[in-house]
Design a protein around this motif. Structure first.
Motif, PDB file in Angstrom:
ATOM      1  N   TYR A  61       0.841  -1.204   0.000  1.00  0.00           N
ATOM      2  CA  TYR A  61       0.000   0.000   0.000  1.00  0.00           C
ATOM      3  C   TYR A  61       0.875   1.252   0.000  1.00  0.00           C
ATOM      4  O   TYR A  61       0.712   2.145  -0.838  1.00  0.00           O
ATOM      5  CB  TYR A  61      -0.941  -0.003   1.214  1.00  0.00           C
ATOM      6  CG  TYR A  61      -1.570   1.336   1.484  1.00  0.00           C
ATOM      7  CD1 TYR A  61      -2.735   1.721   0.832  1.00  0.00           C
ATOM      8  CD2 TYR A  61      -0.981   2.231   2.370  1.00  0.00           C
ATOM      9  CE1 TYR A  61      -3.300   2.973   1.063  1.00  0.00           C
ATOM     10  CE2 TYR A  61      -1.543   3.475   2.609  1.00  0.00           C
ATOM     11  CZ  TYR A  61      -2.694   3.838   1.955  1.00  0.00           C
ATOM     12  OH  TYR A  61      -3.247   5.074   2.181  1.00  0.00           O
ATOM     13  N   TYR A 121      -7.441   8.907  -4.386  1.00  0.00           N
ATOM     14  CA  TYR A 121      -6.012   9.217  -4.303  1.00  0.00           C
ATOM     15  C   TYR A 121      -5.557  10.124  -5.438  1.00  0.00           C
ATOM     16  O   TYR A 121      -4.783  11.045  -5.228  1.00  0.00           O
ATOM     17  CB  TYR A 121      -5.174   7.932  -4.239  1.00  0.00           C
ATOM     18  CG  TYR A 121      -5.223   7.324  -2.866  1.00  0.00           C
ATOM     19  CD1 TYR A 121      -4.379   7.781  -1.855  1.00  0.00           C
ATOM     20  CD2 TYR A 121      -6.129   6.331  -2.556  1.00  0.00           C
ATOM     21  CE1 TYR A 121      -4.436   7.247  -0.585  1.00  0.00           C
ATOM     22  CE2 TYR A 121      -6.198   5.793  -1.286  1.00  0.00           C
ATOM     23  CZ  TYR A 121      -5.350   6.257  -0.303  1.00  0.00           C
ATOM     24  OH  TYR A 121      -5.419   5.735   0.965  1.00  0.00           O
ATOM     25  N   ARG A 122      -6.060   9.884  -6.636  1.00  0.00           N
ATOM     26  CA  ARG A 122      -5.693  10.732  -7.775  1.00  0.00           C
ATOM     27  C   ARG A 122      -6.141  12.173  -7.542  1.00  0.00           C
ATOM     28  O   ARG A 122      -5.429  13.122  -7.867  1.00  0.00           O
ATOM     29  CB  ARG A 122      -6.299  10.173  -9.060  1.00  0.00           C
ATOM     30  CG  ARG A 122      -5.867  10.933 -10.296  1.00  0.00           C
ATOM     31  CD  ARG A 122      -6.240  10.223 -11.582  1.00  0.00           C
ATOM     32  NE  ARG A 122      -5.234   9.208 -11.844  1.00  0.00           N
ATOM     33  CZ  ARG A 122      -5.492   7.933 -12.131  1.00  0.00           C
ATOM     34  NH1 ARG A 122      -6.733   7.502 -12.211  1.00  0.00           N
ATOM     35  NH2 ARG A 122      -4.522   7.087 -12.341  1.00  0.00           N
ATOM     36  N   LEU A 163      -3.119   0.861  -6.885  1.00  0.00           N
ATOM     37  CA  LEU A 163      -3.636   1.064  -5.531  1.00  0.00           C
ATOM     38  C   LEU A 163      -5.133   0.742  -5.483  1.00  0.00           C
ATOM     39  O   LEU A 163      -5.604   0.071  -4.556  1.00  0.00           O
ATOM     40  CB  LEU A 163      -3.381   2.502  -5.080  1.00  0.00           C
ATOM     41  CG  LEU A 163      -3.786   2.858  -3.668  1.00  0.00           C
ATOM     42  CD1 LEU A 163      -3.079   1.998  -2.642  1.00  0.00           C
ATOM     43  CD2 LEU A 163      -3.502   4.335  -3.416  1.00  0.00           C
ATOM     44  N   ALA A 217       2.757   6.903  -6.716  1.00  0.00           N
ATOM     45  CA  ALA A 217       1.598   7.482  -7.406  1.00  0.00           C
ATOM     46  C   ALA A 217       1.012   6.504  -8.424  1.00  0.00           C
ATOM     47  O   ALA A 217       0.511   6.902  -9.471  1.00  0.00           O
ATOM     48  CB  ALA A 217       1.943   8.818  -8.065  1.00  0.00           C
ATOM     49  N   PHE A 261      -1.829   4.943  -8.823  1.00  0.00           N
ATOM     50  CA  PHE A 261      -3.184   4.973  -8.302  1.00  0.00           C
ATOM     51  C   PHE A 261      -4.059   3.853  -8.852  1.00  0.00           C
ATOM     52  O   PHE A 261      -4.948   3.365  -8.152  1.00  0.00           O
ATOM     53  CB  PHE A 261      -3.817   6.336  -8.550  1.00  0.00           C
ATOM     54  CG  PHE A 261      -3.031   7.460  -7.940  1.00  0.00           C
ATOM     55  CD1 PHE A 261      -2.594   7.411  -6.629  1.00  0.00           C
ATOM     56  CD2 PHE A 261      -2.694   8.569  -8.699  1.00  0.00           C
ATOM     57  CE1 PHE A 261      -1.873   8.443  -6.068  1.00  0.00           C
ATOM     58  CE2 PHE A 261      -1.970   9.619  -8.150  1.00  0.00           C
ATOM     59  CZ  PHE A 261      -1.550   9.551  -6.834  1.00  0.00           C
ATOM     60  N   SER A 321      -6.685  13.598  -4.552  1.00  0.00           N
ATOM     61  CA  SER A 321      -6.290  14.127  -3.250  1.00  0.00           C
ATOM     62  C   SER A 321      -4.825  14.521  -3.138  1.00  0.00           C
ATOM     63  O   SER A 321      -4.492  15.435  -2.389  1.00  0.00           O
ATOM     64  CB  SER A 321      -6.577  13.090  -2.157  1.00  0.00           C
ATOM     65  OG  SER A 321      -7.948  12.816  -2.082  1.00  0.00           O
ATOM     66  N   LEU A 322      -3.948  13.807  -3.833  1.00  0.00           N
ATOM     67  CA  LEU A 322      -2.512  14.009  -3.642  1.00  0.00           C
ATOM     68  C   LEU A 322      -1.928  14.962  -4.682  1.00  0.00           C
ATOM     69  O   LEU A 322      -2.226  14.855  -5.874  1.00  0.00           O
ATOM     70  CB  LEU A 322      -1.762  12.676  -3.707  1.00  0.00           C
ATOM     71  CG  LEU A 322      -2.113  11.669  -2.620  1.00  0.00           C
ATOM     72  CD1 LEU A 322      -1.309  10.388  -2.815  1.00  0.00           C
ATOM     73  CD2 LEU A 322      -1.879  12.241  -1.232  1.00  0.00           C
ATOM     74  N   THR A 324      -9.134   4.650  -6.468  1.00  0.00           N
ATOM     75  CA  THR A 324      -8.257   5.280  -7.455  1.00  0.00           C
ATOM     76  C   THR A 324      -8.581   6.765  -7.583  1.00  0.00           C
ATOM     77  O   THR A 324      -7.684   7.617  -7.543  1.00  0.00           O
ATOM     78  CB  THR A 324      -8.392   4.583  -8.822  1.00  0.00           C
ATOM     79  OG1 THR A 324      -7.966   3.227  -8.690  1.00  0.00           O
ATOM     80  CG2 THR A 324      -7.555   5.267  -9.889  1.00  0.00           C
ATOM     81  N   VAL A 365       1.267   4.191  -3.005  1.00  0.00           N
ATOM     82  CA  VAL A 365       0.986   5.611  -2.788  1.00  0.00           C
ATOM     83  C   VAL A 365       2.229   6.428  -3.126  1.00  0.00           C
ATOM     84  O   VAL A 365       2.153   7.423  -3.847  1.00  0.00           O
ATOM     85  CB  VAL A 365       0.535   5.889  -1.332  1.00  0.00           C
ATOM     86  CG1 VAL A 365       0.415   7.384  -1.082  1.00  0.00           C
ATOM     87  CG2 VAL A 365      -0.786   5.196  -1.031  1.00  0.00           C
TER      88      VAL A 365
END
Length: 150
Positions: free
Chosen positions: A16, A56-57, A28, A23, A25, A59-60, A53, A20
């Motif tokens: 995990y 995270y795509r 992930l 990247a 995603f 948010s980061l 997916t 992350v």
């Protein structure tokens, strides 16, 4: 030497973080395809591969190298007694996220806990639920696209 169930779950915790940090995603999302992601109170915010997916795509913040420039460390994993259900494992882990934004200093960014439930499906362990709690929070402005503290 054979891996124990706990070893297999610890491997998933490590994978995990690696995904992350890279990247990756889509991978992930696949890793968490059977999972529900929740805040520490149990309120879900992403379920299944596509939602994980997208979360995270969206948010980061990614930097010049295409990654969030983080390194996730998962520490002190403690397993709960599974009781009679040999196909479920629950554990609590502490995490530390290190971050080095473009041109910046390496620094601790965030600490907290993961409360995870894993299920064995077709002989393989997979994430079933993750509750993410934050404990110590640094400057997230070069890491997240939103403010998780309010």
């Amino acid at each position: 030497m054979a891996l124990s169930d706990a070893d297999r779950v610890r491997n998933l915790l490590s994978i995990y973080g690696d995904l992350v940090d890279a990247a990756d995603f889509d991978a992930l999302g696949e890793l968490m395809a059977d999972a529900r992601l929740c805040d520490e109170t149990g309120t879900p915010f992403a379920t299944g591969a596509a939602e994980v997916t997208a979360f995270y795509r969206g948010s980061l913040r990614l930097h010049a190298d295409g990654t969030p420039r983080t390194h996730h460390l998962v520490l002190g994993t403690r397993f709960a007694d599974p009781g009679d259900d040999a196909d479920r494992l629950a554990c609590r882990s502490s995490y530390l996220v290190l971050h080095q934004p473009d041109g910046g200093e390496l620094r601790p960014l965030l600490t907290g806990t993961y409360d995870d439930v894993f299920a064995r499906r077709d002989g393989k362990w997979c994430f079933a639920e993750r509750r993410m709690g934050m404990r110590l929070v640094g400057d997230l402005s070069t890491h997240l696209r939103f403010d998780p503290t309010g």
